[in-house]
Motif scaffolding. Structure first.
Motif, PDB file in Angstrom:
ATOM      1  N   LEU A   4       0.833  -1.194   0.000  1.00 24.42           N
ATOM      2  CA  LEU A   4       0.000   0.000   0.000  1.00 24.42           C
ATOM      3  C   LEU A   4       0.873   1.251   0.000  1.00 24.42           C
ATOM      4  CD1 LEU A   4      -2.508  -1.152   2.765  1.00 24.42           C
ATOM      5  CD2 LEU A   4      -2.790  -1.349   0.291  1.00 24.42           C
ATOM      6  N   GLU A   6       0.364   5.438   0.157  1.00 27.83           N
ATOM      7  CA  GLU A   6      -0.516   6.596   0.288  1.00 27.83           C
ATOM      8  C   GLU A   6       0.088   7.819  -0.404  1.00 27.83           C
ATOM      9  OE1 GLU A   6      -0.654   4.522   4.436  1.00 27.83           O
ATOM     10  OE2 GLU A   6       0.822   5.023   2.905  1.00 27.83           O
ATOM     11  N   CYS A  22      -4.734   5.789  -1.768  1.00 25.06           N
ATOM     12  CA  CYS A  22      -3.938   4.652  -1.322  1.00 25.06           C
ATOM     13  C   CYS A  22      -3.941   3.646  -2.463  1.00 25.06           C
ATOM     14  CB  CYS A  22      -4.514   4.053  -0.056  1.00 25.06           C
ATOM     15  SG  CYS A  22      -3.693   2.535   0.483  1.00 25.06           S
ATOM     16  N   ALA A  24      -2.781   0.223  -4.209  1.00 27.32           N
ATOM     17  CA  ALA A  24      -2.411  -1.118  -3.780  1.00 27.32           C
ATOM     18  C   ALA A  24      -1.839  -1.930  -4.919  1.00 27.32           C
ATOM     19  CB  ALA A  24      -3.626  -1.828  -3.209  1.00 27.32           C
ATOM     20  N   PHE A  29      -6.562  -7.360  -4.004  1.00 30.45           N
ATOM     21  CA  PHE A  29      -7.024  -6.100  -3.405  1.00 30.45           C
ATOM     22  C   PHE A  29      -8.510  -6.115  -3.162  1.00 30.45           C
ATOM     23  CE2 PHE A  29      -7.223  -1.699  -2.454  1.00 30.45           C
ATOM     24  CZ  PHE A  29      -8.299  -1.163  -3.148  1.00 30.45           C
ATOM     25  N   MET A  34     -10.767  -2.146   3.375  1.00 27.40           N
ATOM     26  CA  MET A  34      -9.735  -1.120   3.407  1.00 27.40           C
ATOM     27  C   MET A  34     -10.126  -0.065   4.428  1.00 27.40           C
ATOM     28  SD  MET A  34      -7.505  -2.145   1.260  1.00 27.40           S
ATOM     29  CE  MET A  34      -6.480  -0.669   1.226  1.00 27.40           C
ATOM     30  N   THR A  78      -7.339   1.199  -5.850  1.00 27.41           N
ATOM     31  CA  THR A  78      -7.089   2.412  -5.098  1.00 27.41           C
ATOM     32  C   THR A  78      -8.256   2.704  -4.166  1.00 27.41           C
ATOM     33  OG1 THR A  78      -5.745   3.322  -6.889  1.00 27.41           O
ATOM     34  CG2 THR A  78      -6.543   4.878  -5.247  1.00 27.41           C
ATOM     35  N   CYS A  96      -3.260   4.028   5.404  1.00 28.09           N
ATOM     36  CA  CYS A  96      -4.287   3.101   4.966  1.00 28.09           C
ATOM     37  C   CYS A  96      -3.863   1.694   5.362  1.00 28.09           C
ATOM     38  CB  CYS A  96      -4.572   3.203   3.467  1.00 28.09           C
ATOM     39  SG  CYS A  96      -3.266   2.636   2.386  1.00 28.09           S
ATOM     40  N   GLY A 114       0.242   0.951   4.821  1.00 32.68           N
ATOM     41  CA  GLY A 114       1.062   1.849   4.037  1.00 32.68           C
ATOM     42  C   GLY A 114       2.032   2.589   4.937  1.00 32.68           C
TER      43      GLY A 114
END
Length: 123
Positions: A4, A6, A22, A24, A29, A34, A78, A96, A114
């Motif tokens: 992740l 950000e 964020c 990914a 995902f 999240m 995202t 995140c 992240g």
């Protein structure tokens, strides 16, 4: 494995807006809840908002409800946090996180995190 990253933080005046992203990596995902969290200097990390796999369910903390909105785009891998009417007390590093269940988000025990992005709101 999910990584992740950000972005979107910065310095903004009170009353202003920012949108955090964020991004990914990883094929799974769309299987994760999240969440956005924040940690102000000298304080513990706190939950801000979370969104389900499909985006159909969201939760926002009372402190940001009505001002912040979490969303996600699984095609872009995202998750976003739209922040409006920012206050100085929103100043923090925003993180995140990804978890396979809501309870992990609520407990702040995400499987993946992240590196964080700084948001500073001046008065």
């Amino acid at each position: 494995q999910v990584q992740l990253v950000e972005s979107g933080g910065g310095l903004v005046q009170a009353g202003g807006s920012l949108r955090l992203s964020c991004a990914a990596s990883g094929r799974t995902f769309s299987s994760y809840w999240m969440g956005w969290f924040r940690q102000a200097p000298g304080k513990e990390r706190e939950f801000v908002a979370t969104i389900s796999w499909t985006g159909g369910s969201t939760l926002h903390s009372d402190s940001v409800k009505g001002r912040f909105t979490i969303s996600r785009d699984n095609a872009k891998k995202t998750v976003y946090l739209q922040m409006r009417s920012l206050k100085p007390e929103d100043t923090a590093v925003y993180y995140c996180g990804a978890a396979d269940r809501l309870t992990a988000i609520q407990r702040g025990t995400c499987e993946y995190w992240g590196q964080g992005t700084q948001v500073t709101v001046s008065s």
